[in-house]
Design an enzyme around this catalytic site. Structure first.
Site, PDB file in Angstrom:
ATOM      1  CE  LYS A  67      39.918  33.381  13.398  1.00 19.62           C
ATOM      2  NZ  LYS A  67      40.657  32.733  12.293  1.00 19.62           N
ATOM      3  CB  SER A 116      39.551  28.918  12.945  1.00 20.51           C
ATOM      4  OG  SER A 116      40.334  29.890  12.280  1.00 20.51           O
ATOM      5  CB  SER A 156      40.524  30.037   9.123  1.00 23.61           C
ATOM      6  OG  SER A 156      40.746  28.847   9.819  1.00 23.61           O
TER       7      SER A 156
HETATM    8  N1  GLN Z   1      41.253  24.078   9.530  1.00 22.88           N
HETATM    9  C1  GLN Z   1      42.649  24.346   9.374  1.00 22.88           C
HETATM   10  C2  GLN Z   1      43.369  24.059  10.667  1.00 22.88           C
HETATM   11  O1  GLN Z   1      42.752  23.608  11.580  1.00 22.88           O
HETATM   12  C3  GLN Z   1      42.860  25.763   8.930  1.00 22.88           C
HETATM   13  C4  GLN Z   1      42.641  26.729  10.021  1.00 22.88           C
HETATM   14  C5  GLN Z   1      42.957  28.145   9.629  1.00 22.88           C
HETATM   15  O2  GLN Z   1      42.983  28.492   8.463  1.00 22.88           O
HETATM   16  N2  GLN Z   1      43.283  28.931  10.638  1.00 22.88           N
HETATM   17  O3  GLN Z   1      44.543  24.254  10.784  1.00 22.88           O
END
Ligand code: GLN
Length: 485
Positions: A79, A154, A178
């Site tokens: 990532k 994400s 994410s």
């Molecule tokens: N979808 C969640 C957010 O937008 C979690 C994102 C994540 O785990 N980095 O914060």
């Protein structure tokens, strides 16, 4: 089966036996990227040349009988939130579009020490804020199972690479889901370890009390192998835990006879897609067949988790993102008249709308006069949520639920509706708030052929139990269908 479709453990066996080379695996993966990434768009940066060099070095080690371990010679996608020395690291943001990391994060150097082959840096929601990878500052990633749909987020790029055969495994991060949510949407395994299990050093910070690094793999065994490689105490991360790392792969027996699995009613309420519910309940029944006892548990504050998260995470983010000001970090706006204008223009141009929204929310929640009403209260709810998990774990060894309330949704469907987007993490967010461990394992396909994930949650530092339950389920399930792409 093509080499790019195999697992870490199957490739490792073949490498050790001298049946194949890392160069062959790596070329197979790179050709696959050439063939499909135009459609999937999982990578922000490819590093073919470095990958081939790393592969040749691995082959040299195998020839000399000096192989480094189970990841040696196996292609991985990272990532773009992980610092990688000498390599562009954008965190999915325009503000870091030219940022070359000066050193490797700890998880990355652990992979290097194990000989893994780096094929590229994957797309993500900007600063990991999002659930669909549509908030990337560059372009959206497409779900390899259905190119019209999101891969989740994400870590959508990472999950998509593993599903599409563009890497054998990948590394992601999980602040509110994410790793697990994109894994669920892409039909792969995703693990969010206990907070503190894996070092966060060299991971671009979003919400530091929630962020965790974890594996995205094709099966549970690979997840166990990778988790073992990246876990452990790191003096460079003051929140990393000094707890011994079990030999996760050797603890996968598939024997769950007599273990208790808790089913929280609050995770099976309205908003849950009926097909997802049916598929997950069937997976629970499969584990029952293996001798697990299913018991009811209650996590009554689940309904406050998303609201709590959207105070705490933006509050921490507003502080963590202060460093992107065009002076310390970030592409500076060139023609500003004076410092204040330079800050404003740099940040307005460099950050996308979701990141700006979070910075404003977080700054507001932390401001004098509102601090207690929002941040203080969210911290108190956080404690209650954590206690409810503690209580549930006195009745059950693991907790089972869906990973996400729906399968992957169409690109564009939720991107203009932040609340709808936030609600997609309803099952995963409580886990980060409580700091416990959880993973997603593919458990079926909907009638339109979209993957569904079973969410296995376990108490802090019992990843071995969690992995074994997922492994037992995987044995009962049998081979998971391969992504049609
Ligand atoms: N979808 C969640 C957010 O937008 C979690 C994102 C994540 O785990 N980095 O914060």
């Amino acid at each position: 089966m093509k080499l790019y479709q195999e697992t870490i453990h199957s490739l490792h066996d073949k490498l050790k036996a001298g049946d194949i080379t890392s160069r062959q695996i790596t070329e197979s993966v790179l050709e696959r990227i050439d063939a499909v990434d135009e459609k999937v768009r999982a990578f922000i940066t490819r590093m073919d040349e470095l990958a081939l060099q790393m592969a040749d070095a691995a082959d040299e080690r195998f020839r000399k009988g000096e192989s480094l371990g189970s990841l040696d010679g196996i292609p991985v996608a990272l990532k773009d939130i992980f610092l990688t020395e000498g390599i562009l690291t954008t965190c999915g943001s325009r503000i870091l579009e030219n940022f070359v990391a000066p050193y490797d994060g700890t998880a990355v150097s652990q992979l290097k020490m194990e000989g893994a082959v780096f094929v590229g840096k994957t797309n993500m929601d900007e600063f990991a804020m999002g659930s669909s990878t549509e908030n990337s500052g560059f372009f959206p990633t497409h779900n390899p199972w259905d190119l019209e749909r999101v891969p989740g987020g994400s870590s959508g790029g990472s999950a998509a690479t593993v599903a599409a055969g563009e890497a054998i495994f990948a590394l992601g991060t999980d602040t509110g889901g994410s790793i697990r949510q994109p894994a669920s949407h892409c039909g792969v395994v995703g693990i969010k370890p206990t907070y503190g299990r894996v070092s966060r050093y060299g991971v671009i910070a979003f919400a530091s009390s929630l962020d965790q690094v974890g594996p995205i793999t094709r099966d549970v065994m690979d997840g166990a192998i990778l988790l073992k490689a990246i876990s452990g105490h790191d003096p460079a991360d003051s929140t990393s835990a000094n707890v011994p790392v079990p030999d996760y792969p050797s603890l996968l027996t598939g024997d769950v006879e007599g273990m208790k699995a808790g089913l929280p009613a609050e995770y099976f309420e309205e908003g849950l897609d009926p097909q997802v519910e049916e598929i997950v309940r069937k997976a629970v029944a499969d584990l029952e067949k293996r001798g697990m006892e299913i018991v009811p548990v209650s996590l009554p504050s689940t309904k406050y988790a998303v609201a709590t998260y959207y105070i705490i995470a933006p509050a921490e983010a507003s502080s963590n993102l202060a460093r992107y000001d065009g002076v310390r970090f970030g592409v500076r706006y060139p023609d500003a008249k004076g410092l204040t204008e330079m800050y404003k223009k740099t940040r307005s141009r460099g950050f996308g709308p979701e990141v700006q929204r979070r910075i404003m929310l977080g700054t507001f929640a932390l401001s004098a006069g509102y601090y207690d009403a929002y941040y203080g209260k969210a911290q108190r709810v956080r404690t209650i949520i954590r206690r409810e998990f503690d209580e549930a774990f006195t009745k059950a060894d693991v907790i089972l639920s869906p990973t996400a309330p729906t399968p992957a949704f169409p690109l564009g469907e939720k991107v203009d509706d932040p609340l709808q987007m936030y609600l997609t993490d309803i099952c995963t967010i409580p886990v980060n708030i409580a700091g416990v461990a959880a993973m997603s394992v593919p458990c079926g396909l909907t009638s339109s052929g979209l993957p569904v994930g079973l969410h296995v949650i376990s108490s802090p530092f019992t990843e071995d139990l969690m992995l074994n339950v997922a492994y037992a389920y995987e044995q009962e399930r049998g081979e998971f269908p391969r992504c049609p792409l």
